[in-house]
Design an enzyme around this catalytic site. Structure first.
Site, PDB file in Angstrom:
ATOM      1  N   ASP A  76      59.208  40.917  54.939  1.00  0.00           N
ATOM      2  CA  ASP A  76      58.550  42.054  54.746  1.00  0.00           C
ATOM      3  C   ASP A  76      58.581  42.602  53.271  1.00  0.00           C
ATOM      4  O   ASP A  76      59.431  42.983  52.948  1.00  0.00           O
ATOM      5  CB  ASP A  76      58.614  43.103  55.598  1.00  0.00           C
ATOM      6  CG  ASP A  76      57.717  44.505  55.663  1.00  0.00           C
ATOM      7  OD1 ASP A  76      57.103  44.534  54.609  1.00  0.00           O
ATOM      8  OD2 ASP A  76      58.136  45.333  56.563  1.00  0.00           O
ATOM      9  N   SER A 159      42.003  40.108  40.143  1.00  0.00           N
ATOM     10  CA  SER A 159      40.658  39.526  40.410  1.00  0.00           C
ATOM     11  C   SER A 159      39.856  40.527  39.390  1.00  0.00           C
ATOM     12  O   SER A 159      40.543  41.479  38.573  1.00  0.00           O
ATOM     13  CB  SER A 159      40.366  40.064  41.685  1.00  0.00           C
ATOM     14  OG  SER A 159      39.932  41.403  41.881  1.00  0.00           O
ATOM     15  N   TYR A 171      42.227  49.432  45.291  1.00  0.00           N
ATOM     16  CA  TYR A 171      42.204  48.127  45.069  1.00  0.00           C
ATOM     17  C   TYR A 171      42.210  47.722  43.482  1.00  0.00           C
ATOM     18  O   TYR A 171      42.952  46.949  43.075  1.00  0.00           O
ATOM     19  CB  TYR A 171      40.966  47.267  45.818  1.00  0.00           C
ATOM     20  CG  TYR A 171      40.882  46.003  45.506  1.00  0.00           C
ATOM     21  CD1 TYR A 171      41.398  44.970  46.177  1.00  0.00           C
ATOM     22  CD2 TYR A 171      39.993  45.564  44.337  1.00  0.00           C
ATOM     23  CE1 TYR A 171      41.302  43.498  46.119  1.00  0.00           C
ATOM     24  CE2 TYR A 171      39.791  44.178  44.276  1.00  0.00           C
ATOM     25  CZ  TYR A 171      40.375  43.353  44.912  1.00  0.00           C
ATOM     26  OH  TYR A 171      40.146  41.953  44.713  1.00  0.00           O
ATOM     27  N   LYS A 175      44.847  45.994  41.194  1.00  0.00           N
ATOM     28  CA  LYS A 175      44.856  44.746  40.305  1.00  0.00           C
ATOM     29  C   LYS A 175      44.799  44.858  38.783  1.00  0.00           C
ATOM     30  O   LYS A 175      45.553  44.172  38.357  1.00  0.00           O
ATOM     31  CB  LYS A 175      43.284  44.176  40.649  1.00  0.00           C
ATOM     32  CG  LYS A 175      43.105  43.782  41.917  1.00  0.00           C
ATOM     33  CD  LYS A 175      43.834  42.593  42.383  1.00  0.00           C
ATOM     34  CE  LYS A 175      43.776  42.307  43.680  1.00  0.00           C
ATOM     35  NZ  LYS A 175      44.777  41.281  44.113  1.00  0.00           N
ATOM     36  N   THR A 206      38.141  31.481  52.254  1.00  0.00           N
ATOM     37  CA  THR A 206      39.250  31.599  53.330  1.00  0.00           C
ATOM     38  C   THR A 206      38.681  32.072  54.657  1.00  0.00           C
ATOM     39  O   THR A 206      37.281  32.698  54.591  1.00  0.00           O
ATOM     40  CB  THR A 206      40.260  32.596  52.898  1.00  0.00           C
ATOM     41  OG1 THR A 206      39.567  33.989  52.746  1.00  0.00           O
ATOM     42  CG2 THR A 206      40.597  32.553  51.592  1.00  0.00           C
TER      43      THR A 206
END
Length: 292
Positions: A76, A159, A171, A175, A206
């Site tokens: 984890d 990304s 997010y 990044k 995916t």
């Protein structure tokens, strides 16, 4: 003649998706690949009511079947002690590390839903713990082992969301954060044979993105038509690791679709995924000033 030492990699968050594909490509190149995930068995993840297949053990078996050596380690990445134990295991079993791919991240089911951040669950902020902070911790424990390699590399999967609005501020911050980790770690590694790079991956093919595309067809159809496989990116990472000019690239944020042709890497049947630089922006350039 001495037998060449087998290269060793750790790919975090590799039960399925991007991490699994990268790990499989490294295995196909003959590497020993440690793969991490929170649970060894199937199940526990779903998206829009669809169970996501794949498990840590499956990934390790597939790596070995591809020609490498897959080693599954339950870890984890929100628990620093488990991360420390992971790299202690690598040291005990291999004595060195050539490549760390920091890919583990917390992905909430509502990440790609429209709406402002305050209208979404607060849990989305966990990507800053498992995604940004966890990448720093893994790199911290990996560094002494990478320094024992003839040429070591830390890769962060990033990304275009680092430079434009994509999926909200949590997010984007994660990044942009890993891009900065690569830039600054490269300075600390200068002259020691270890490089740090952040890689902007394009849309990935995916199971998760397939399900998301079915739910958000108009939004994702064009991107997914030219999307990359995670294995494509794994092959790019392997080429970078073995590039004699790797140290000259250290600290940069690179777009995998742009550098792949230079390594003669493409998708099946020669398809070359496009760069989305013109549409989504350029990687940030680090200022040369240093304050120590």
């Amino acid at each position: 003649m001495n037998k060449q030492r087998q290269q060793v990699a750790v790919v975090t968050g590799a039960s399925r998706g991007v991490g699994r594909g990268i790990a499989l490509a490294l295995g196909a190149a003959g590497m020993t690949v440690y793969v991490t995930g929170r649970a060894p068995e199937q199940g526990g993840s779903n998206l829009y009511g669809h169970a996501l297949r794949g498990s840590l053990e499956d990934t390790a078996v597939a790596i070995t079947a591809a020609g490498g050596r897959g080693i599954a380690v339950v870890c984890d990445h929100g628990d620093d002690a488990q991360v420390e134990a992971l790299f202690a295991q690598v040291e005990a079993q291999c004595g060195h590390l050539d490549l760390l791919v920091n890919n583990a991240a917390y992905i909430h089911d509502q990440l790609i839903e429209p709406g402002p951040f305050w209208a979404k669950p607060l849990e989305l902020v966990r990507i800053l713990d498992v995604g940004l902070r966890s990448a720093y911790i893994a790199s911290y424990y990996a560094a002494p082992l990478l320094l024992k390699s003839a040429q070591g590399l830390i890769c962060f999967t990033s990304s275009f969301g680092a430079g434009c609005y994509m999926h909200g501020p949590a997010y984007g911050a994660q990044k942009a954060g890993v891009d900065k980790l690569a830039a600054d770690m490269a300075i600390d590694f200068e002259g020691q044979g270890v490089a740090a790079l952040s890689l902007w991956l394009g849309p990935q093919l995916t199971e998760r993105t397939k399900i998301a595309g079915e739910q958000h067809g108009e939004q994702y159809q064009a991107f997914l038509a030219d999307a990359e496989t995670p294995q494509f990116n794994g092959r790019v990472i392997h080429a970078l690791l073995n590039d004699p000019q790797l140290m000259a690239l250290s600290g940069q944020t690179l777009i995998t679709a742009e550098i792949a042709p230079g390594y003669d890497i493409s998708e099946a049947e020669g398809r070359q995924p496009p760069s989305h630089r013109a549409l989504l922006g350029d990687p940030r350039q680090q200022h040369p000033a240093r304050v120590v």
